[in-house]
Design a protein around this motif. Structure first.
Motif, short mmCIF file in Angstrom:
data_model
loop_
_atom_site.label_atom_id
_atom_site.label_comp_id
_atom_site.label_asym_id
_atom_site.label_seq_id
_atom_site.Cartn_x
_atom_site.Cartn_y
_atom_site.Cartn_z
N LEU A 4 0.84 -1.24 0.18
CA LEU A 4 -0.01 -0.02 -0.06
C LEU A 4 0.79 1.19 0.11
CD1 LEU A 4 -2.98 0.83 0.11
CD2 LEU A 4 -2.84 1.00 2.66
N ALA A 5 1.92 1.22 0.68
CA ALA A 5 2.91 2.49 0.74
C ALA A 5 3.47 2.56 -0.48
CB ALA A 5 3.90 2.04 2.03
N ASN A 6 3.94 1.47 -1.28
CA ASN A 6 4.47 1.43 -2.43
C ASN A 6 3.59 2.41 -3.43
OD1 ASN A 6 7.00 0.81 -4.13
ND2 ASN A 6 5.76 -0.47 -5.16
N THR A 14 4.60 11.90 -0.20
CA THR A 14 5.80 11.86 1.09
C THR A 14 4.80 10.87 1.80
OG1 THR A 14 4.93 13.79 1.89
CG2 THR A 14 6.69 13.86 0.77
N LEU A 15 5.32 10.09 2.50
CA LEU A 15 4.86 9.12 3.55
C LEU A 15 5.57 8.59 4.45
CD1 LEU A 15 4.51 5.47 2.52
CD2 LEU A 15 4.56 7.01 0.47
N LYS A 16 5.04 8.27 5.71
CA LYS A 16 5.69 7.42 6.69
C LYS A 16 4.81 6.45 7.31
CE LYS A 16 7.03 10.03 10.11
NZ LYS A 16 8.59 9.54 10.20
N ILE A 17 5.42 5.33 7.55
CA ILE A 17 4.76 4.01 7.87
C ILE A 17 4.91 3.91 9.81
CG2 ILE A 17 4.62 1.35 8.03
CD1 ILE A 17 5.62 1.66 5.30
N GLU A 29 10.38 -5.67 12.49
CA GLU A 29 11.44 -6.10 11.79
C GLU A 29 11.11 -6.26 10.33
OE1 GLU A 29 10.99 -7.55 14.83
OE2 GLU A 29 12.58 -6.96 15.96
N GLN A 30 10.16 -6.99 10.10
CA GLN A 30 9.63 -7.31 8.85
C GLN A 30 9.19 -6.00 8.12
OE1 GLN A 30 6.18 -9.89 9.43
NE2 GLN A 30 7.49 -11.86 9.42
N LEU A 31 8.67 -5.14 8.56
CA LEU A 31 8.14 -3.91 8.16
C LEU A 31 9.49 -2.92 7.93
CD1 LEU A 31 5.54 -2.60 7.12
CD2 LEU A 31 5.26 -1.81 9.42
N VAL A 32 10.37 -2.94 8.93
CA VAL A 32 11.48 -2.22 8.72
C VAL A 32 12.46 -2.60 7.26
CG1 VAL A 32 13.85 -1.76 9.52
CG2 VAL A 32 11.77 -1.40 10.98
N GLU A 33 12.35 -4.15 7.07
CA GLU A 33 13.24 -4.49 6.03
C GLU A 33 12.29 -4.23 4.77
OE1 GLU A 33 14.02 -9.01 4.20
OE2 GLU A 33 14.12 -8.67 6.63
N TRP A 34 10.93 -4.19 4.73
CA TRP A 34 10.39 -3.69 3.67
C TRP A 34 10.53 -2.23 3.42
CZ3 TRP A 34 8.42 -5.79 -0.52
CH2 TRP A 34 7.87 -7.20 -0.45
N GLY A 35 10.69 -1.44 4.49
CA GLY A 35 10.86 -0.03 4.23
C GLY A 35 12.31 0.17 3.50
N ALA A 36 13.19 -0.61 4.12
CA ALA A 36 14.73 -0.41 3.71
C ALA A 36 14.51 -0.74 2.02
CB ALA A 36 15.50 -1.47 4.30
N LYS A 37 13.83 -1.78 1.68
CA LYS A 37 13.89 -2.16 0.18
C LYS A 37 13.35 -1.32 -0.60
CE LYS A 37 13.40 -7.23 0.87
NZ LYS A 37 12.59 -8.44 0.85
N LEU A 38 12.21 -0.52 -0.23
CA LEU A 38 11.35 0.51 -0.80
C LEU A 38 11.61 1.94 -0.67
CD1 LEU A 38 7.86 -1.44 -0.51
CD2 LEU A 38 9.60 -1.54 -2.57
N LYS A 39 12.90 1.96 0.29
CA LYS A 39 13.24 3.33 0.71
C LYS A 39 11.89 4.15 1.30
CE LYS A 39 17.00 3.56 -2.60
NZ LYS A 39 16.99 2.21 -3.11
#
Length: 196
Positions: A4-6, A14-17, A29-39
């Motif tokens: 959804l963020a992507n 601009t967005l924040k999770i 940790e899963q969400l942080v990993e996705w955040g890093a992948k998708l910047k």
């Protein structure tokens, strides 16, 4: 949530999770990993921190930074667990301390493989916090998601997106005609004749 963020990011917003699922093992940790992948900017608290506290701080920061879209992951809420539903209500009240008009959307993510049990989930969340829309996932499985018809007809709840796979782009805008074509035998994503 990362999918959804992507979608929001692809529109130039601009967005924040906020990772508010602080108790389930590895959820943050899963969400942080996705955040890093998708910047993507992911706001986290401490392990086992009160989810409402994490939401309050992350929401305040998003307001201060004039963030266009704030997505809050409150996963792990079981509709038949009263303490978890009370915690969800508390999260909504906490958001309203920073902005009385928020949250502007409350999307319920439903698993298509549970069939008509989606109705009891929708009813529970609707009575607790009110739902503004639905995302139905796992429509790439053997389930065809027929419960979406009841959700639309009986509950009049808008269906925003459907999940058709594990890739980040596998969350697609819901289109009723495409859904009906897929339900009667075609696959999502294939070219279908329009039903009139």
């Amino acid at each position: 949530l990362a999918k959804l963020a992507n979608k929001a990011k692809s529109k130039g917003l601009t967005l924040k999770i906020i990772a508010a699922d602080t108790f389930r093992a590895a959820a943050v940790e899963q969400l942080v990993e996705w955040g890093a992948k998708l910047k993507l900017d992911v706001f986290t608290g401490f392990q086992n921190e009160d989810p409402s506290s994490v939401v309050f701080k992350g929401h305040k920061e998003a307001i201060e930074n004039n963030t266009d879209v704030l997505l809050i992951d409150t996963a792990g809420r079981l509709h038949n667990k009263e303490e978890l539903m009370e915690e969800l209500k508390k999260i909504v009240r906490t958001i309203q301390k920073n902005d009385p008009t928020a949250p502007h959307n409350k999307l319920l993510v439903l698993d298509s493989t549970i069939g008509q049990n989606t109705y009891s989930q929708l009813e529970a969340f609707e009575s607790s916090i009110g739902i503004t829309g639905v995302i139905m996932t796992k429509l790439d499985s053997s389930s065809k998601g027929g419960s979406l018809i009841g959700i639309s007809k009986k509950y009049k709840t808008p269906i925003h997106f459907i999940g058709v796979g594990e890739k980040v782009d596998d969350l697609i805008d819901f289109n009723a005609k495409d859904f009906i074509n897929a339900l009667i035998g075609n696959n999502f994503g294939e070219k279908n004749e329009t039903i009139h």
